[in-house]
Design an enzyme around this catalytic site. Structure first.
Site, PDB file in Angstrom:
ATOM      1  N   SER A   6     -23.414  42.746  24.906  1.00 35.01           N
ATOM      2  CA  SER A   6     -22.717  41.603  24.314  1.00 35.01           C
ATOM      3  C   SER A   6     -21.268  42.015  24.108  1.00 35.01           C
ATOM      4  CB  SER A   6     -23.375  41.193  22.992  1.00 35.01           C
ATOM      5  OG  SER A   6     -23.551  42.311  22.149  1.00 35.01           O
TER       6      SER A   6
ATOM      7  N   GLU B  46     -17.499  41.227  22.065  1.00 34.57           N
ATOM      8  CA  GLU B  46     -16.862  40.582  20.908  1.00 34.57           C
ATOM      9  C   GLU B  46     -15.384  40.320  21.199  1.00 34.57           C
ATOM     10  OE1 GLU B  46     -17.939  42.116  17.016  1.00 34.57           O
ATOM     11  OE2 GLU B  46     -15.827  42.049  16.436  1.00 34.57           O
TER      12      GLU B  46
ATOM     13  N   TYR C 184     -14.104  36.041  12.852  1.00 35.37           N
ATOM     14  CA  TYR C 184     -13.530  35.062  11.934  1.00 35.37           C
ATOM     15  C   TYR C 184     -12.736  35.817  10.878  1.00 35.37           C
ATOM     16  CZ  TYR C 184     -13.274  32.093   7.879  1.00 35.37           C
ATOM     17  OH  TYR C 184     -12.815  31.414   6.798  1.00 35.37           O
TER      18      TYR C 184
ATOM     19  N   GLY D 106     -17.767  39.535   4.659  1.00 37.61           N
ATOM     20  CA  GLY D 106     -16.299  39.530   4.706  1.00 37.61           C
ATOM     21  C   GLY D 106     -15.755  40.489   3.671  1.00 37.61           C
ATOM     22  N   ASP D 107     -14.492  40.847   3.835  1.00 38.67           N
ATOM     23  CA  ASP D 107     -13.882  41.797   2.892  1.00 38.67           C
ATOM     24  C   ASP D 107     -13.410  41.071   1.646  1.00 38.67           C
ATOM     25  OD1 ASP D 107     -14.248  44.279   4.139  1.00 38.67           O
ATOM     26  OD2 ASP D 107     -12.735  43.724   5.631  1.00 38.67           O
TER      27      ASP D 107
ATOM     28  N   ALA E 236     -23.944  39.282   2.294  1.00 42.15           N
ATOM     29  CA  ALA E 236     -24.390  38.786   3.603  1.00 42.15           C
ATOM     30  C   ALA E 236     -25.864  38.372   3.560  1.00 42.15           C
ATOM     31  CB  ALA E 236     -24.143  39.851   4.670  1.00 42.15           C
TER      32      ALA E 236
ATOM     33  N   TYR F  86     -23.906  49.843   9.043  1.00 41.70           N
ATOM     34  CA  TYR F  86     -22.890  50.896   8.886  1.00 41.70           C
ATOM     35  C   TYR F  86     -23.529  52.276   8.946  1.00 41.70           C
ATOM     36  CZ  TYR F  86     -20.385  46.780   7.485  1.00 41.70           C
ATOM     37  OH  TYR F  86     -19.834  45.524   7.500  1.00 41.70           O
TER      38      TYR F  86
ATOM     39  N   LYS G 213     -31.237  42.688   3.804  1.00 39.73           N
ATOM     40  CA  LYS G 213     -30.527  41.762   4.698  1.00 39.73           C
ATOM     41  C   LYS G 213     -31.354  41.510   5.958  1.00 39.73           C
ATOM     42  CE  LYS G 213     -26.498  43.320   6.353  1.00 39.73           C
ATOM     43  NZ  LYS G 213     -25.034  43.578   6.430  1.00 39.73           N
TER      44      LYS G 213
ATOM     45  N   GLN H 253     -21.070  48.939  12.893  1.00 46.37           N
ATOM     46  CA  GLN H 253     -19.656  49.305  12.873  1.00 46.37           C
ATOM     47  C   GLN H 253     -19.438  50.300  14.011  1.00 46.37           C
ATOM     48  OE1 GLN H 253     -16.637  48.774  12.426  1.00 46.37           O
ATOM     49  NE2 GLN H 253     -16.553  48.821  10.177  1.00 46.37           N
TER      50      GLN H 253
ATOM     51  N   PHE I  93      -7.210  52.448  10.957  1.00 42.32           N
ATOM     52  CA  PHE I  93      -8.284  51.500  10.722  1.00 42.32           C
ATOM     53  C   PHE I  93      -9.580  52.219  10.314  1.00 42.32           C
ATOM     54  CE2 PHE I  93     -11.309  48.182  12.391  1.00 42.32           C
ATOM     55  CZ  PHE I  93     -10.976  47.236  11.437  1.00 42.32           C
TER      56      PHE I  93
ATOM     57  N   HIS J 235     -23.183  46.548  22.125  1.00 41.95           N
ATOM     58  CA  HIS J 235     -22.202  45.522  21.772  1.00 41.95           C
ATOM     59  C   HIS J 235     -20.815  46.144  21.935  1.00 41.95           C
ATOM     60  CE1 HIS J 235     -20.763  41.950  19.552  1.00 41.95           C
ATOM     61  NE2 HIS J 235     -19.946  42.761  18.908  1.00 41.95           N
TER      62      HIS J 235
ATOM     63  N   ARG K  12      -9.751  42.590  25.720  1.00 43.03           N
ATOM     64  CA  ARG K  12      -9.405  43.171  27.028  1.00 43.03           C
ATOM     65  C   ARG K  12     -10.710  43.427  27.778  1.00 43.03           C
ATOM     66  NH1 ARG K  12      -3.794  43.426  27.404  1.00 43.03           N
ATOM     67  NH2 ARG K  12      -4.422  44.311  29.389  1.00 43.03           N
TER      68      ARG K  12
HETATM   69  C1  LIG Z   1     -20.287  43.864  13.820  1.00 47.14           C
HETATM   70  C2  LIG Z   1     -19.287  43.527  12.726  1.00 47.14           C
HETATM   71  C3  LIG Z   1     -18.555  42.346  12.828  1.00 47.14           C
HETATM   72  C4  LIG Z   1     -17.650  41.989  11.823  1.00 47.14           C
HETATM   73  N1  LIG Z   1     -16.942  40.813  11.954  1.00 47.14           N
HETATM   74  C5  LIG Z   1     -16.117  40.414  10.968  1.00 47.14           C
HETATM   75  C6  LIG Z   1     -15.409  39.167  11.033  1.00 47.14           C
HETATM   76  O1  LIG Z   1     -15.513  38.435  12.024  1.00 47.14           O
HETATM   77  N2  LIG Z   1     -14.613  38.815   9.999  1.00 47.14           N
HETATM   78  C7  LIG Z   1     -14.478  39.599   8.894  1.00 47.14           C
HETATM   79  O2  LIG Z   1     -13.751  39.207   7.967  1.00 47.14           O
HETATM   80  N3  LIG Z   1     -15.117  40.803   8.792  1.00 47.14           N
HETATM   81  C8  LIG Z   1     -15.924  41.218   9.798  1.00 47.14           C
HETATM   82  N4  LIG Z   1     -16.595  42.435   9.674  1.00 47.14           N
HETATM   83  C9  LIG Z   1     -16.343  43.284   8.515  1.00 47.14           C
HETATM   84  C10 LIG Z   1     -17.234  42.922   7.286  1.00 47.14           C
HETATM   85  O3  LIG Z   1     -16.965  41.614   6.850  1.00 47.14           O
HETATM   86  C11 LIG Z   1     -16.928  43.933   6.185  1.00 47.14           C
HETATM   87  O4  LIG Z   1     -17.345  45.215   6.540  1.00 47.14           O
HETATM   88  C12 LIG Z   1     -17.427  43.548   4.778  1.00 47.14           C
HETATM   89  O5  LIG Z   1     -16.808  44.412   3.831  1.00 47.14           O
HETATM   90  C13 LIG Z   1     -18.935  43.700   4.592  1.00 47.14           C
HETATM   91  O6  LIG Z   1     -19.607  42.714   5.243  1.00 47.14           O
HETATM   92  P1  LIG Z   1     -21.210  42.799   5.404  1.00 47.14           P
HETATM   93  O7  LIG Z   1     -21.629  41.541   6.045  1.00 47.14           O
HETATM   94  O8  LIG Z   1     -21.595  44.081   6.007  1.00 47.14           O
HETATM   95  O9  LIG Z   1     -21.609  42.782   3.847  1.00 47.14           O
HETATM   96  P2  LIG Z   1     -22.927  43.097   3.036  1.00 47.14           P
HETATM   97  O10 LIG Z   1     -24.091  43.343   3.913  1.00 47.14           O
HETATM   98  O11 LIG Z   1     -23.037  42.011   2.022  1.00 47.14           O
HETATM   99  O12 LIG Z   1     -22.568  44.482   2.332  1.00 47.14           O
HETATM  100  C14 LIG Z   1     -21.322  44.667   1.677  1.00 47.14           C
HETATM  101  C15 LIG Z   1     -21.408  45.777   0.634  1.00 47.14           C
HETATM  102  O13 LIG Z   1     -22.168  45.310  -0.479  1.00 47.14           O
HETATM  103  C16 LIG Z   1     -23.283  46.153  -0.729  1.00 47.14           C
HETATM  104  N5  LIG Z   1     -24.368  45.255  -1.133  1.00 47.14           N
HETATM  105  C17 LIG Z   1     -25.088  44.433  -0.345  1.00 47.14           C
HETATM  106  N6  LIG Z   1     -25.956  43.709  -1.094  1.00 47.14           N
HETATM  107  C18 LIG Z   1     -25.746  44.073  -2.380  1.00 47.14           C
HETATM  108  C19 LIG Z   1     -26.297  43.682  -3.633  1.00 47.14           C
HETATM  109  N7  LIG Z   1     -27.253  42.755  -3.703  1.00 47.14           N
HETATM  110  N8  LIG Z   1     -25.822  44.279  -4.755  1.00 47.14           N
HETATM  111  C20 LIG Z   1     -24.843  45.209  -4.706  1.00 47.14           C
HETATM  112  N9  LIG Z   1     -24.287  45.626  -3.552  1.00 47.14           N
HETATM  113  C21 LIG Z   1     -24.721  45.063  -2.411  1.00 47.14           C
HETATM  114  C22 LIG Z   1     -23.539  46.886   0.579  1.00 47.14           C
HETATM  115  O14 LIG Z   1     -24.171  48.148   0.357  1.00 47.14           O
HETATM  116  C23 LIG Z   1     -22.115  47.051   1.095  1.00 47.14           C
HETATM  117  O15 LIG Z   1     -21.481  48.128   0.478  1.00 47.14           O
HETATM  118  C24 LIG Z   1     -17.468  42.841  10.701  1.00 47.14           C
HETATM  119  C25 LIG Z   1     -18.188  44.049  10.626  1.00 47.14           C
HETATM  120  C26 LIG Z   1     -19.086  44.395  11.631  1.00 47.14           C
HETATM  121  C27 LIG Z   1     -19.817  45.699  11.549  1.00 47.14           C
END
Ligand SMILES: Cc1cc2nc3c(=O)[nH]c(=O)nc-3n(C[C@H](O)[C@H](O)[C@H](O)COP(=O)(O)OP(=O)(O)OC[C@H]3O[C@@H](n4cnc5c(N)ncnc54)[C@H](O)[C@@H]3O)c2cc1C
Length: 294
Positions: A26, A28, A60, A119-120, A132, A152, A172, A183, A223, A273, A279
């Site tokens: 896949s 991205e 996004y 998201g961050d 998530a 991760y 999740k 990642q 990064f 992926h 590119r």
């Molecule tokens: C393949 C991939 C694609 C990505 N694409 C994008 C994108 O398009 N746009 C963007 O903005 N970012 C993107 N990211 C980055 C991502 O949004 C960030 O890494 C973000 O900080 C975490 O997102 P997550 O979905 O992994 O979060 P989560 O799975 O929610 O985890 C985030 C943090 O919270 C902790 N956590 C989870 N659940 C709980 C809970 N119930 N209580 C306490 N702590 C908890 C986890 O251990 C982790 O430290 C991408 C990352 C990857 C790997």
């Protein structure tokens, strides 16, 4: 070179040849922000689509109003190429009602694959209103989406510790994710150990390695620090002296990624992926070594 090392390389290459391209890939992309970038994106999509990816995804940018652009690129990819196109969706800057509406709009326009992310957290904010896992549940409640989530291998930077991160990841996956995309990483061992730990706690879905072919090394180093990704010392040595030499950097980036996918292939990985950064050259070449042909 010792004969054992030569033999190991021979085995890796033979294994890749034996796979005969029986793999899923896949790709991205991110939404382009200028006409020139848009041209590059479409050239890349046109080239990479010939490798029949399982899906392509479009990122996004949270808090930057790019959801509409993500949606329009996804729709265009779907209409122009017929590929399965998966928008990334983050939940950090949207209410649950907004997310439900977005999900229904996607489903009703035939977009049934989503990369679901938290998201961050924007600087200055504290706890997120959703993780998530909550987004995966919300999406599954709306319709039977095919959902990818993030993983991760070297631990998410905000996690309390590796075990807490793993348990949150398991929740999740249990919420209904179909696969995880990792990642990017360069330490293949960290991916393999992570995959073992996932299996040990009962995660059965595919943990798809996210492969980043590196052409801009300086940006990568900055990064990687933010993402908690280890850049091994030997990479510094390899890229040393290439600041003004993009051709050599690309060759090095492809060579590193090719070595990684060979080892991963040997370890039974069948889904890859690629973070293409819009590119095609490096991702295409790496897929070619994996045996994929138009
Ligand atoms: C393949 C991939 C694609 C990505 N694409 C994008 C994108 O398009 N746009 C963007 O903005 N970012 C993107 N990211 C980055 C991502 O949004 C960030 O890494 C973000 O900080 C975490 O997102 P997550 O979905 O992994 O979060 P989560 O799975 O929610 O985890 C985030 C943090 O919270 C902790 N956590 C989870 N659940 C709980 C809970 N119930 N209580 C306490 N702590 C908890 C986890 O251990 C982790 O430290 C991408 C990352 C990857 C790997």
């Amino acid at each position: 070179m010792g004969s054992q090392t030569a033999r190991n390389i021979e085995i890796l290459n033979q294994n890749i040849a034996d796979l005969k391209g029986d793999l899923n890939v896949s790709f991205e992309f991110f939404p382009p922000t200028s006409e020139a970038m848009e041209d590059t994106l479409w050239q890349s999509i046109d080239r990479l689509k010939t490798l029949k990816p399982k899906f392509v995804s479009v990122t996004y940018g949270a808090n930057s109003g790019t959801r509409d652009r993500t949606h329009s690129v996804i729709k265009e990819i779907k209409d122009r190429t017929g590929l399965v196109a998966a928008p990334h969706l983050t939940c950090i800057d949207a209410s649950k009602d907004e997310l439900k509406q977005i999900a229904l709009d996607y489903w009703n326009s035939g977009i049934k694959n989503i990369v679901a992310l938290r998201g961050d957290i924007p600087a200055g904010s504290d706890k997120p209103h959703m993780y998530a896992t909550d987004l995966v549940r919300l999406l599954k409640e709306q319709a039977d989406f095919d959902i990818s989530v993030a993983a991760y291998p070297e631990v998410h930077p905000e996690a309390k510790n590796a075990q807490a991160d793993l348990l949150a990841f398991k929740d999740k996956m249990d919420a209904g994710a179909d696969r995880a995309i990792t990642q990017f990483f360069f330490d293949v061992e960290s991916y393999l150990r992570f995959r073992d730990r996932c299996a040990a706690i009962g995660i059965t879905q595919e943990i798809v390695p996210g492969i980043l072919p590196v052409s801009n090394y300086k940006t990568l180093v900055k990064f990687s620090k933010l993402c908690n990704v280890k850049v091994p010392g030997w990479m510094h040595k390899l890229y040393d002296g290439t600041d003004n030499d993009p051709t050599t950097r690309n060759l090095i980036g492809a060579s590193i990624a090719m070595d990684m996918v060979k080892v991963l292939g040997q370890e039974g990985v069948k889904d890859f992926h690629f973070y293409t950064l819009n590119r095609s050259e490096l991702s295409y070449a790496i897929c070619h070594t994996l045996g994929l042909r138009p």
